[in-house]
Design a protein around this motif. Structure first.
Motif, PDB file in Angstrom:
ATOM      1  N   TYR A 135       0.806  -1.214   0.000  1.00 19.66           N
ATOM      2  CA  TYR A 135       0.000   0.000   0.000  1.00 19.66           C
ATOM      3  C   TYR A 135       0.840   1.265   0.000  1.00 19.66           C
ATOM      4  N   GLY A 136       0.427   2.208  -0.861  1.00 20.98           N
ATOM      5  CA  GLY A 136       0.892   3.559  -0.662  1.00 20.98           C
ATOM      6  C   GLY A 136       0.203   4.124   0.568  1.00 20.98           C
ATOM      7  N   MET A 137       0.907   4.947   1.312  1.00 20.25           N
ATOM      8  CA  MET A 137       0.355   5.501   2.541  1.00 20.25           C
ATOM      9  C   MET A 137       0.279   7.012   2.460  1.00 20.25           C
ATOM     10  N   GLY A 138      -0.782   7.541   3.011  1.00 13.56           N
ATOM     11  CA  GLY A 138      -0.963   8.979   2.985  1.00 13.56           C
ATOM     12  C   GLY A 138      -1.431   9.521   4.315  1.00 13.56           C
ATOM     13  N   TRP A 139      -1.194  10.807   4.507  1.00 10.45           N
ATOM     14  CA  TRP A 139      -1.728  11.545   5.652  1.00 10.45           C
ATOM     15  C   TRP A 139      -2.607  12.677   5.124  1.00 10.45           C
ATOM     16  N   PHE A 140      -3.766  12.801   5.716  1.00 13.76           N
ATOM     17  CA  PHE A 140      -4.695  13.874   5.407  1.00 13.76           C
ATOM     18  C   PHE A 140      -5.072  14.555   6.714  1.00 13.76           C
ATOM     19  N   ARG A 141      -5.657  15.720   6.615  1.00 10.13           N
ATOM     20  CA  ARG A 141      -6.119  16.409   7.816  1.00 10.13           C
ATOM     21  C   ARG A 141      -7.414  17.146   7.520  1.00 10.13           C
TER      22      ARG A 141
ATOM     23  N   ILE B  21       3.505   8.612   0.707  1.00  8.07           N
ATOM     24  CA  ILE B  21       4.744   7.878   0.443  1.00  8.07           C
ATOM     25  C   ILE B  21       4.402   6.604  -0.308  1.00  8.07           C
ATOM     26  N   THR B  22       5.208   6.276  -1.291  1.00  8.97           N
ATOM     27  CA  THR B  22       4.947   5.092  -2.086  1.00  8.97           C
ATOM     28  C   THR B  22       5.247   3.815  -1.312  1.00  8.97           C
ATOM     29  N   ARG B  23       4.884   2.682  -1.898  1.00  8.82           N
ATOM     30  CA  ARG B  23       5.009   1.399  -1.202  1.00  8.82           C
ATOM     31  C   ARG B  23       6.433   1.132  -0.733  1.00  8.82           C
ATOM     32  N   SER B  24       7.386   1.462  -1.572  1.00  9.90           N
ATOM     33  CA  SER B  24       8.789   1.193  -1.237  1.00  9.90           C
ATOM     34  C   SER B  24       9.390   2.254  -0.337  1.00  9.90           C
ATOM     35  N   GLY B  25       8.728   3.400  -0.274  1.00  2.07           N
ATOM     36  CA  GLY B  25       9.261   4.519   0.496  1.00  2.07           C
ATOM     37  C   GLY B  25      10.213   5.404  -0.287  1.00  2.07           C
ATOM     38  N   VAL B  26      10.418   5.102  -1.554  1.00  2.70           N
ATOM     39  CA  VAL B  26      11.382   5.855  -2.348  1.00  2.70           C
ATOM     40  C   VAL B  26      10.867   7.245  -2.692  1.00  2.70           C
ATOM     41  N   THR B  27       9.573   7.333  -2.974  1.00  2.00           N
ATOM     42  CA  THR B  27       8.995   8.603  -3.421  1.00  2.00           C
ATOM     43  C   THR B  27       8.033   9.153  -2.379  1.00  2.00           C
ATOM     44  N   THR B  28       8.176  10.443  -2.106  1.00  6.81           N
ATOM     45  CA  THR B  28       7.282  11.124  -1.179  1.00  6.81           C
ATOM     46  C   THR B  28       6.680  12.351  -1.849  1.00  6.81           C
ATOM     47  N   ASN B  29       5.587  12.819  -1.274  1.00  6.96           N
ATOM     48  CA  ASN B  29       4.872  13.960  -1.827  1.00  6.96           C
ATOM     49  C   ASN B  29       4.317  14.772  -0.661  1.00  6.96           C
TER      50      ASN B  29
ATOM     51  N   LEU C 161      -4.123   1.339  -2.799  1.00  5.90           N
ATOM     52  CA  LEU C 161      -3.554   0.402  -3.771  1.00  5.90           C
ATOM     53  C   LEU C 161      -3.465   1.022  -5.146  1.00  5.90           C
ATOM     54  N   THR C 162      -3.845   2.301  -5.253  1.00  4.36           N
ATOM     55  CA  THR C 162      -3.892   2.913  -6.577  1.00  4.36           C
ATOM     56  C   THR C 162      -3.247   4.290  -6.555  1.00  4.36           C
ATOM     57  N   TRP C 163      -3.411   4.979  -7.662  1.00  5.35           N
ATOM     58  CA  TRP C 163      -2.837   6.312  -7.849  1.00  5.35           C
ATOM     59  C   TRP C 163      -3.955   7.285  -8.227  1.00  5.35           C
ATOM     60  N   PRO C 164      -3.683   8.589  -8.084  1.00  6.13           N
ATOM     61  CA  PRO C 164      -2.539   9.225  -7.434  1.00  6.13           C
ATOM     62  C   PRO C 164      -2.686   9.214  -5.916  1.00  6.13           C
ATOM     63  N   LEU C 165      -1.620   9.418  -5.227  1.00  5.64           N
ATOM     64  CA  LEU C 165      -1.640   9.339  -3.774  1.00  5.64           C
ATOM     65  C   LEU C 165      -1.989  10.662  -3.097  1.00  5.64           C
ATOM     66  N   ASN C 166      -2.195  11.712  -3.867  1.00  5.64           N
ATOM     67  CA  ASN C 166      -2.494  12.997  -3.237  1.00  5.64           C
ATOM     68  C   ASN C 166      -3.987  13.333  -3.267  1.00  5.64           C
ATOM     69  N   VAL C 167      -4.817  12.346  -3.569  1.00  4.26           N
ATOM     70  CA  VAL C 167      -6.260  12.575  -3.535  1.00  4.26           C
ATOM     71  C   VAL C 167      -6.914  11.532  -2.645  1.00  4.26           C
ATOM     72  N   ALA C 168      -7.890  11.972  -1.868  1.00  3.39           N
ATOM     73  CA  ALA C 168      -8.512  11.095  -0.877  1.00  3.39           C
ATOM     74  C   ALA C 168      -9.245   9.914  -1.513  1.00  3.39           C
ATOM     75  N   THR C 169      -9.767  10.121  -2.695  1.00  2.00           N
ATOM     76  CA  THR C 169     -10.547   9.057  -3.346  1.00  2.00           C
ATOM     77  C   THR C 169      -9.693   7.862  -3.767  1.00  2.00           C
TER      78      THR C 169
END
Length: 123
Positions: free
Chosen positions: A32-38, A51-59, A100-108
């Motif tokens: 899973y890609g993981m995200g934080w929202f507020r 952060i992506t599954r591997s942790g290599v890419t962050t946003n 499990l999907t993209w993009p990781l910067n949207v809640a949906t």
């Protein structure tokens, strides 16, 4: 099925730091890609960091760039949001989420959500 539990919220003065943790159940955390929202009172939920599954890419959202750092430890099923130089406008309930999907910067894009942890920054 993934269950997410956040911890580490609290009350801090402006300029201070907090470290939020998100611990996931199950054996597939690394999938899973993981995200934080507020979400602040009266406002919509907004993206903070991912952060992506591997942790290599962050946003990061522009509002937190240079102050917040996201990381993950797939051996401990944990994602962490280190928050420094906190401002009163960072006050909100913070949620971690798994995708499990993209993009990781949207809640949906996120399927699983934690219950949230309150962060309050006093001026």
């Amino acid at each position: 099925q993934v269950q997410l539990v956040e911890s580490g919220g609290g009350l801090v003065q402006a300029g201070g730091s907090l470290r939020l943790s998100c611990t996931a159940s199950g054996r597939t955390f690394s999938s899973y890609g993981m995200g934080w929202f507020r979400q602040a009172p009266g406002k919509e939920r907004e993206f903070v960091s991912a952060i992506t599954r591997s942790g290599v890419t962050t946003n990061y959202a522009d509002s937190v760039k240079g102050r917040f750092t996201i990381s993950r430890d797939n051996t401990k099923n944990t994602a962490v949001l280190q928050m420094n130089s906190l401002k009163p406008e960072d006050t909100a309930v913070y949620y971690c989420a798994a995708s499990l999907t993209w993009p990781l910067n949207v809640a949906t894009s996120y399927t699983y959500w934690g219950q949230g942890t309150q962060v309050t920054v006093s001026s």
